[in-house]
Design a protein around this motif. Structure first.
Motif, PDB file in Angstrom:
ATOM      1  N   ASN A 233     -82.448  37.722 -42.878  1.00 18.86           N
ATOM      2  CA  ASN A 233     -82.086  38.658 -43.930  1.00 18.86           C
ATOM      3  C   ASN A 233     -81.412  39.881 -43.325  1.00 18.86           C
ATOM      4  OD1 ASN A 233     -82.943  41.100 -45.922  1.00 18.86           O
ATOM      5  ND2 ASN A 233     -82.654  39.206 -47.047  1.00 18.86           N
ATOM      6  N   TYR A 278     -89.811  37.721 -46.180  1.00 18.06           N
ATOM      7  CA  TYR A 278     -88.389  37.831 -46.515  1.00 18.06           C
ATOM      8  C   TYR A 278     -87.483  37.865 -45.290  1.00 18.06           C
ATOM      9  CZ  TYR A 278     -90.163  39.097 -51.150  1.00 18.06           C
ATOM     10  OH  TYR A 278     -90.801  39.088 -52.362  1.00 18.06           O
ATOM     11  N   VAL A 281     -84.847  35.075 -45.367  1.00 16.76           N
ATOM     12  CA  VAL A 281     -84.125  34.798 -46.607  1.00 16.76           C
ATOM     13  C   VAL A 281     -82.671  35.223 -46.395  1.00 16.76           C
ATOM     14  CG1 VAL A 281     -83.905  35.332 -49.066  1.00 16.76           C
ATOM     15  CG2 VAL A 281     -86.173  35.107 -48.042  1.00 16.76           C
ATOM     16  N   GLN A 285     -78.970  31.489 -49.195  1.00 20.07           N
ATOM     17  CA  GLN A 285     -80.013  31.027 -50.094  1.00 20.07           C
ATOM     18  C   GLN A 285     -80.063  31.820 -51.399  1.00 20.07           C
ATOM     19  OE1 GLN A 285     -82.942  31.799 -46.882  1.00 20.07           O
ATOM     20  NE2 GLN A 285     -83.695  29.747 -47.275  1.00 20.07           N
ATOM     21  N   ILE A 286     -79.416  32.959 -51.432  1.00 11.06           N
ATOM     22  CA  ILE A 286     -79.537  33.869 -52.569  1.00 11.06           C
ATOM     23  C   ILE A 286     -78.504  33.535 -53.645  1.00 11.06           C
ATOM     24  CG2 ILE A 286     -79.357  36.291 -53.276  1.00 11.06           C
ATOM     25  CD1 ILE A 286     -80.340  37.021 -50.443  1.00 11.06           C
ATOM     26  N   LYS A 290     -74.590  33.334 -52.163  1.00 14.45           N
ATOM     27  CA  LYS A 290     -74.231  32.135 -51.400  1.00 14.45           C
ATOM     28  C   LYS A 290     -72.804  31.686 -51.681  1.00 14.45           C
ATOM     29  CE  LYS A 290     -76.486  29.134 -54.812  1.00 14.45           C
ATOM     30  NZ  LYS A 290     -77.628  28.188 -55.018  1.00 14.45           N
ATOM     31  N   ARG A 302     -83.886  43.068 -51.331  1.00 12.64           N
ATOM     32  CA  ARG A 302     -84.905  42.256 -52.008  1.00 12.64           C
ATOM     33  C   ARG A 302     -85.840  43.148 -52.812  1.00 12.64           C
ATOM     34  NH1 ARG A 302     -83.211  38.112 -53.283  1.00 12.64           N
ATOM     35  NH2 ARG A 302     -81.340  39.375 -53.035  1.00 12.64           N
ATOM     36  N   TYR A 312     -85.097  34.770 -54.695  1.00 12.30           N
ATOM     37  CA  TYR A 312     -83.740  34.411 -54.273  1.00 12.30           C
ATOM     38  C   TYR A 312     -82.689  34.911 -55.262  1.00 12.30           C
ATOM     39  CZ  TYR A 312     -86.272  31.341 -51.096  1.00 12.30           C
ATOM     40  OH  TYR A 312     -87.122  30.842 -50.136  1.00 12.30           O
TER      41      TYR A 312
END
Length: 367
Positions: A233, A278, A281, A285-286, A290, A302, A312
């Motif tokens: 992240n 997190y 992440v 993936q978000i 993405k 986040r 996500y």
């Protein structure tokens, strides 16, 4: 490095901190031929005998050659591909300390954080800044491994700038002062490009609610950020924070606390099974992110997301649409209103509704 979006792609120059937009067709060519190629052969192959296609493809390569994102060589074996792996020699790399009135927890917190490897700290003051107290903090950090300190504080008077300039000149660990709620957006002092500057911004800051804004002003195009974003992240990885009450969190904007600095060690907080939830992440993936061409050079949030029940979900304070390549005002989007109310953000919206004219973060140039 290449990055593919829904409608267009990027070539990122990680050495010059810049990027250039390219069409998807060129992305596919470069991705397929990334180990090296002979341009005339590639042009002949992909033009399929069409002269217009040939001219278009050649224009792509001419542009890349002009900005030195391509080069000619008879010895391609000498050009070693950039490693995309990322690592850091510590459990924690960066920290945020939110300060309302008392600064008593700052040094104890950073003492523990540095023992865990922390080298970068951000101090965010939400009440009057005490320069003597700040001098004491900086002095105690002079023998630590902290390399960079960013300080956010409310603007008071121009007279305070003299004290801040003197403090900055005495310590090369201070990266920047950003003074908010000021009468103008301006650079008040600059020791060197990108490091050692004091800026004022008209934007007011309402505590941690003013965090998490996503803008092209905050893109960072370098090897470290890019490679970290591939697997982790871009905001929360290796981060530890305390809010104004001393609660230990991933970020002061996150809801979950892992104890208080008064009775919990940072190591105890780090060992909690949810603390690293997190860290990995990624933007891949978000939702929406993405599909974005900027995902590896953009920060993340986040703490404030469009759907608070979906970890996500897209960052709430992002107005970019990668399918149309357009930036819109995020706070007026009808789909975001429920989340705005959920976070109690309605009262602070007028303060940061529009993109600031000046962003204190170092911004990449665009090729």
């Amino acid at each position: 490095m290449l990055s593919k979006g829904a409608a267009r792609c990027l070539v990122c120059d990680l050495e010059r901190n810049s990027f250039m937009f390219i069409p998807t067709a060129l992305y596919k060519i470069l991705l397929e031929k990334k180990e090296g190629f002979i341009i005339p052969e590639v042009v002949d192959h992909y033009s399929n005998g069409n002269e217009q296609n040939r001219k278009t493809i050649m224009s792509y390569f001419d542009r890349l050659l002009k900005v030195e994102l391509l080069t000619f060589t008879n010895f391609p074996e000498y050009y070693i591909p950039i490693s995309t792996s990322w690592d850091y020699p510590g459990d924690i790399s960066n920290a945020i300390i939110d300060i309302d009135k008392s600064t008593g927890t700052v040094v104890p917190f950073l003492d523990q954080a540095t023992r865990m490897g922390c080298r970068y700290a951000q101090l965010r003051f939400f009440s009057k800044l005490s320069i003597p107290a700040l001098k004491g903090i900086v002095a105690q950090l002079e023998t630590s491994i902290i390399e960079s300190i960013e300080i956010f504080a409310p603007y008071e008077t121009d007279a305070m700038l003299k004290g801040l300039i003197k403090l900055m000149q005495s310590s090369y660990r201070i990266r920047s002062f950003s003074l908010y709620n000021a009468p103008e957006n301006a650079i008040k002092y600059s020791r060197s490009v990108g490091f050692g500057h004091i800026v004022t911004v008209t934007t007011d800051v309402k505590g941690h609610l003013s965090c998490g804004f996503i803008s092209h002003d905050y893109f960072t195009t370098n090897i470290s950020t890019y490679t970290e974003s591939l697997a982790h992240n871009s905001c929360l990885n290796r981060k530890i924070s305390i809010d104004v009450d001393g609660n230990i969190k991933n970020c002061p904007s996150m809801p979950q606390s892992f104890g208080n600095i008064k009775d919990t060690t940072l190591q105890e907080a780090l060992d909690h099974p949810d603390f690293k939830k997190y860290w990995n992440v990624t933007k891949d993936q978000i939702s929406v992110c993405k599909d974005c061409e900027f995902r590896y050079i953009c920060t993340d949030c986040r703490g404030y997301i469009e759907n608070p029940e979906d970890m996500y979900s897209k960052p709430l304070k992002c107005g970019y649409n990668p399918h149309t390549c357009e930036w819109e005002e995020w706070s007026t989007n009808p789909l975001k209103q429920r989340a705005i109310d959920y976070y109690g953000m309605r009262e602070v919206l007028p303060e940061f509704k529009m993109k600031p004219d000046y962003a204190p973060a170092t911004s990449p140039s665009t090729a």
